[in-house]
Write an enzyme that holds these catalytic residues in place. Sequence first.
Site, mmCIF file in Angstrom:
data_model
loop_
_atom_site.group_PDB
_atom_site.id
_atom_site.type_symbol
_atom_site.label_atom_id
_atom_site.label_comp_id
_atom_site.label_asym_id
_atom_site.label_seq_id
_atom_site.Cartn_x
_atom_site.Cartn_y
_atom_site.Cartn_z
ATOM 1 N N ASP A 69 0.811 -1.203 0.000
ATOM 2 C CA ASP A 69 0.000 0.000 0.000
ATOM 3 C C ASP A 69 0.853 1.266 0.000
ATOM 4 O O ASP A 69 0.463 2.283 -0.578
ATOM 5 C CB ASP A 69 -0.929 0.006 1.212
ATOM 6 C CG ASP A 69 -2.178 -0.835 0.989
ATOM 7 O OD1 ASP A 69 -2.295 -1.431 -0.100
ATOM 8 O OD2 ASP A 69 -3.021 -0.905 1.896
ATOM 9 N N ARG A 187 5.152 17.213 24.561
ATOM 10 C CA ARG A 187 4.205 18.318 24.483
ATOM 11 C C ARG A 187 3.175 18.049 23.409
ATOM 12 O O ARG A 187 3.523 17.823 22.251
ATOM 13 C CB ARG A 187 4.947 19.624 24.169
ATOM 14 C CG ARG A 187 4.047 20.847 24.227
ATOM 15 C CD ARG A 187 4.844 22.119 24.095
ATOM 16 N NE ARG A 187 4.012 23.296 24.271
ATOM 17 C CZ ARG A 187 4.443 24.543 24.213
ATOM 18 N NH1 ARG A 187 5.730 24.771 23.969
ATOM 19 N NH2 ARG A 187 3.616 25.553 24.392
ATOM 20 N N ASP A 206 -2.191 14.275 20.663
ATOM 21 C CA ASP A 206 -0.960 13.907 19.968
ATOM 22 C C ASP A 206 -1.028 14.301 18.502
ATOM 23 O O ASP A 206 -0.025 14.675 17.894
ATOM 24 C CB ASP A 206 -0.718 12.396 20.070
ATOM 25 C CG ASP A 206 -0.210 11.973 21.440
ATOM 26 O OD1 ASP A 206 0.045 12.860 22.284
ATOM 27 O OD2 ASP A 206 -0.074 10.758 21.671
#
Length: 354
Positions: A69, A187, A206
Amino acid sequence: MSVQRVGIVVHGGRPGAVAAADVVRRWCERQDVSCAAIDVWSQGELRRDAQEEVGAAGSPDLIVTLGGDGTFLRGARLAAQNDALVLGVDLGTLGFLTEVPADDVECALDTIHRGQVTIETRLMLTMRASCPLQLPEGMETLLRYGRGPVLPPPPVRPECAVAPDWGVALNVTALNDIVLEKLARDRQVSLGVYLAGRLLASYSADAVLVATPTGSTAYSFAAGGPVISPRADAIVFTPVAPHMTFNRSVVAAPDEAVALRVLGHSGRAAVSVDGQLRGVLDPGDWIGVYAAPQRLRVARLGPTDFYGRLRERMRLTDAPATADAGVTPMWPHTSPPPEDLAHLRLPPPPSHVD
């Protein structure tokens, strides 16, 4: 269609893909069809923008990908630039995109050349941004570690109007997804997410991603998003590890754009297109993701059994309580559908019934 020019995208790390590429070249020689390797790169070279790549290959009308893919996605970004047909030859392990096994590539090319092929179209994504995308100095060297060279930031489409509220149009297409993700591990990225021009919510996560139905079984699926038929027209927004109660995907209509703004107190955010990092945004920057005007044209040699492939590739198992239910592999229809069901897309009935 009568094939005039072929571009081949090869996964060089798979001997089977290299051997299959030789089969394609020999077929082209016999048919007096031009053939060019496309999206070729090595560790010491820079990769080219898709428009430059297809131009250097003579603008092929058929692109054959030989790999899994990931290789297909490489071919798709090139095919989209030239409205070329793309044929995926399967040498992967968990693919949803490729069409034919390597042993059947010559037969597949004959079928396409005779015009006996079904063309399936897939929705793709493109985007505008508040500014042209750039990679910070030194990041390209970091990204090359353990992998091939990165793609350059997408160029601006000069034919599209620029306005302060609408940003610049970028020459980029995504078959799977466009992702905005954090750069620093410690962070999260803070983003305002707008659907159809209205704020849905501000996320600390995230990453957030915007996917096509084709991409619903890729990153979006891994993040808990829904599985959507690749024949559907929809845009899927999925947050990744959000720090908030609402963590669901949202399925939008194809004419509803998804805008992502990096908030002022956020860290920098990386923009990835089909898994390839294409730029970095600073706080205050934004991107708008929407359905591309062109669709990918995929060669299909027979009916697509997406749900059978879903069961096989995801190794879906039946509930233990259904062990003695006698469920058949396919809905047991043995005759043509009645008139009120004639519009449905169904697999053909078996040729004989025991």
